[in-house]
Write a protein that holds these residues in place. Structure first.
Motif, mmCIF file in Angstrom:
data_model
loop_
_atom_site.group_PDB
_atom_site.id
_atom_site.type_symbol
_atom_site.label_atom_id
_atom_site.label_comp_id
_atom_site.label_asym_id
_atom_site.label_seq_id
_atom_site.Cartn_x
_atom_site.Cartn_y
_atom_site.Cartn_z
ATOM 1 N N ALA A 9 0.835 -1.196 0.000
ATOM 2 C CA ALA A 9 0.000 0.000 0.000
ATOM 3 C C ALA A 9 0.873 1.250 0.000
ATOM 4 O O ALA A 9 0.619 2.202 -0.738
ATOM 5 N N MET A 10 1.912 1.225 0.826
ATOM 6 C CA MET A 10 2.785 2.388 0.972
ATOM 7 C C MET A 10 4.114 2.140 0.272
ATOM 8 O O MET A 10 4.555 0.998 0.145
ATOM 9 N N ILE A 51 -2.839 4.345 0.179
ATOM 10 C CA ILE A 51 -3.510 3.781 1.353
ATOM 11 C C ILE A 51 -5.031 3.644 1.156
ATOM 12 O O ILE A 51 -5.675 4.534 0.597
ATOM 13 N N VAL A 77 2.577 -4.062 6.345
ATOM 14 C CA VAL A 77 2.534 -4.066 7.800
ATOM 15 C C VAL A 77 1.083 -4.030 8.282
ATOM 16 O O VAL A 77 0.172 -3.735 7.500
ATOM 17 N N ALA A 78 0.882 -4.330 9.553
ATOM 18 C CA ALA A 78 -0.476 -4.353 10.124
ATOM 19 C C ALA A 78 -0.433 -4.040 11.607
ATOM 20 O O ALA A 78 0.609 -4.159 12.255
ATOM 21 N N GLY A 79 -1.586 -3.684 12.134
ATOM 22 C CA GLY A 79 -1.746 -3.549 13.571
ATOM 23 C C GLY A 79 -2.107 -4.908 14.149
ATOM 24 O O GLY A 79 -2.969 -5.609 13.616
ATOM 25 N N GLN A 151 -9.626 2.991 8.105
ATOM 26 C CA GLN A 151 -9.308 3.723 9.337
ATOM 27 C C GLN A 151 -7.966 3.239 9.860
ATOM 28 O O GLN A 151 -7.735 2.030 9.903
ATOM 29 N N PHE A 152 -7.121 4.172 10.288
ATOM 30 C CA PHE A 152 -5.948 3.783 11.075
ATOM 31 C C PHE A 152 -6.451 3.608 12.505
ATOM 32 O O PHE A 152 -6.849 4.572 13.150
ATOM 33 N N LEU A 171 -5.150 -6.205 11.867
ATOM 34 C CA LEU A 171 -5.987 -5.308 11.073
ATOM 35 C C LEU A 171 -5.108 -4.392 10.236
ATOM 36 O O LEU A 171 -3.955 -4.115 10.579
ATOM 37 N N GLU A 172 -5.667 -3.970 9.127
ATOM 38 C CA GLU A 172 -4.960 -3.057 8.223
ATOM 39 C C GLU A 172 -5.995 -2.355 7.348
ATOM 40 O O GLU A 172 -7.189 -2.332 7.717
ATOM 41 N N MET A 173 -5.583 -1.790 6.220
ATOM 42 C CA MET A 173 -6.493 -0.924 5.464
ATOM 43 C C MET A 173 -6.656 -1.311 3.996
ATOM 44 O O MET A 173 -7.245 -0.545 3.230
ATOM 45 N N ARG A 193 1.513 -9.865 6.237
ATOM 46 C CA ARG A 193 1.727 -8.614 6.963
ATOM 47 C C ARG A 193 2.685 -8.867 8.118
ATOM 48 O O ARG A 193 2.670 -9.945 8.719
ATOM 49 N N SER A 196 3.390 -3.750 12.907
ATOM 50 C CA SER A 196 4.101 -2.478 13.124
ATOM 51 C C SER A 196 3.662 -1.790 14.414
ATOM 52 O O SER A 196 4.339 -0.859 14.892
ATOM 53 N N ASP A 197 2.520 -2.221 14.971
ATOM 54 C CA ASP A 197 1.929 -1.567 16.148
ATOM 55 C C ASP A 197 0.804 -2.471 16.633
ATOM 56 O O ASP A 197 0.483 -3.465 15.973
ATOM 57 N N ALA A 203 -0.390 3.465 18.898
ATOM 58 C CA ALA A 203 -0.233 2.932 17.540
ATOM 59 C C ALA A 203 0.479 3.909 16.600
ATOM 60 O O ALA A 203 1.359 3.505 15.837
HETATM 61 O O1 4EH Z 1 -1.698 1.577 4.561
HETATM 62 C C1 4EH Z 1 -2.123 1.866 5.879
HETATM 63 C C2 4EH Z 1 -0.990 2.372 6.719
HETATM 64 C C3 4EH Z 1 -1.428 3.211 7.904
HETATM 65 S S1 4EH Z 1 -2.144 4.751 7.496
HETATM 66 C C4 4EH Z 1 -2.548 0.581 6.571
HETATM 67 N N1 4EH Z 1 -1.274 -0.012 6.914
HETATM 68 C C5 4EH Z 1 -0.369 1.083 7.252
HETATM 69 C C6 4EH Z 1 -1.354 -1.111 7.904
HETATM 70 C C7 4EH Z 1 -1.502 -0.725 9.354
HETATM 71 C C8 4EH Z 1 -2.687 -0.302 9.986
HETATM 72 N N2 4EH Z 1 -3.934 -0.072 9.504
HETATM 73 C C9 4EH Z 1 -4.895 0.328 10.388
HETATM 74 C C10 4EH Z 1 -0.534 -0.779 10.325
HETATM 75 N N3 4EH Z 1 -1.062 -0.418 11.536
HETATM 76 C C11 4EH Z 1 -2.387 -0.130 11.350
HETATM 77 C C12 4EH Z 1 -3.420 0.295 12.227
HETATM 78 N N4 4EH Z 1 -4.656 0.523 11.689
HETATM 79 N N5 4EH Z 1 -3.218 0.499 13.548
HETATM 80 C C13 4EH Z 1 -0.848 5.873 7.384
HETATM 81 C C14 4EH Z 1 0.367 5.714 7.999
HETATM 82 N N6 4EH Z 1 1.334 6.624 7.869
HETATM 83 C C15 4EH Z 1 1.145 7.725 7.157
HETATM 84 C C16 4EH Z 1 -0.054 7.909 6.537
HETATM 85 N N7 4EH Z 1 -1.043 7.001 6.684
#
Ligand code: 4EH
Length: 231
Positions: A9-10, A51, A77-79, A151-152, A171-173, A193, A196-197, A203
């Motif tokens: 995604a990034m 994203i 990456v993912a939460g 949603q982050f 979870l991720e996006m 994934r 990352s948090d 987070a």
């Molecule tokens: O592509 C988005 C990124 C965060 S938004 C989803 N990715 C990372 C996975 C992720 C995630 N998604 C939802 C990792 N941790 C997550 C979480 N909730 N807690 C982003 C990040 N940095 C700059 C801009 N936008």
């Protein structure tokens, strides 16, 4: 397999892949860049979608329909939700859902719309290949449910809703939207994934600190899976 798609995604999620492959040819399409490489005889197209579910669907569809990719791997990456998952750990999605899809007002379950399904399963053969690669390389990885939404997530309340409603492990996006596209177009796909948090109060802070190292954990494993696919 004739052409492999690898998406993130990034930019940070595909950077470790791009630096691994040589002689990259860039094609611009649909407001994005697609990186074509030939890796030991295998044609690969790499891209980051930007994203969220909409951009991820667009990129997955483009890689399949425009670039003729017939297998798709996602790296990123993912939460973490499952407490077994620590920052840096890897999770293979066995199924994915959209945690923000909500027409419960009409009596439907969370994550469901008519004509769709709450959970989309990933390709079992790709998962088995990935687990074999993990075994052979002493890579520790869990298999579980990934929940996707635009949603982050950085609150215990939202995280617990997703855990309780979908029994999700991470979870991720983007993942579930890629899953919907690949499932509809009959393209075998694999979603990996690295954590990352843990989607709680910290987070945002953890994400900034661990994005690069976790993205690399995921990408390094993806390269080993590609090597196995190409044997
Ligand atoms: O592509 C988005 C990124 C965060 S938004 C989803 N990715 C990372 C996975 C992720 C995630 N998604 C939802 C990792 N941790 C997550 C979480 N909730 N807690 C982003 C990040 N940095 C700059 C801009 N936008």
């Amino acid at each position: 397999m004739t052409k492999l798609a690898i998406m993130g995604a990034m930019e940070e999620e595909i950077e470790p892949l791009l630096s691994h492959f040589e002689n990259v040819n860039i094609v611009e399409y649909a407001n994005n860049k697609f990186y074509e490489v030939n890796y030991n005889g295998l044609d690969i197209v790499i891209a980051y979608s930007k994203i969220g579910k909409v951009f991820a669907s667009l990129t997955a569809s483009t890689m399949i329909e425009k670039f003729s990719c017939d297998t798709l791997l996602f790296s990123g990456v993912a939460g973490g939700i499952n407490p077994e998952l620590k920052i840096g750990d890897l999770i293979i999605a066995d199924k994915l859902c959209q945690h923000d899809l909500d027409i419960t007002a009409f009596g439907h379950p969370n994550g469901y719309v008519p004509g769709g399904k709450v959970f989309v399963e990933t390709n079992e053969n790709l998962r088995n290949i990935a687990k074999k690669v993990a075994n052979e390389n002493n890579i520790s990885v869990i298999e579980g449910t990934i929940a996707t939404g635009d949603q982050f997530v950085h609150s215990v309340e939202r995280k617990e809703f997703i855990q309780n409603t979908f029994n999700a492990d991470a979870l991720e996006m983007e993942g579930a939207s890629v899953a919907v596209v690949c499932d509809a177009l009959n393209i075998p796909f694999f979603i990996l994934r690295a954590i990352s948090d843990t989607a709680d109060m910290d987070a945002g802070f953890d994400f900034d600190e661990f994005l690069k190292s976790s993205a690399k954990n995921s990408a390094d494993y993806i390269v080993k899976i590609v090597d196995q696919l190409n044997k």
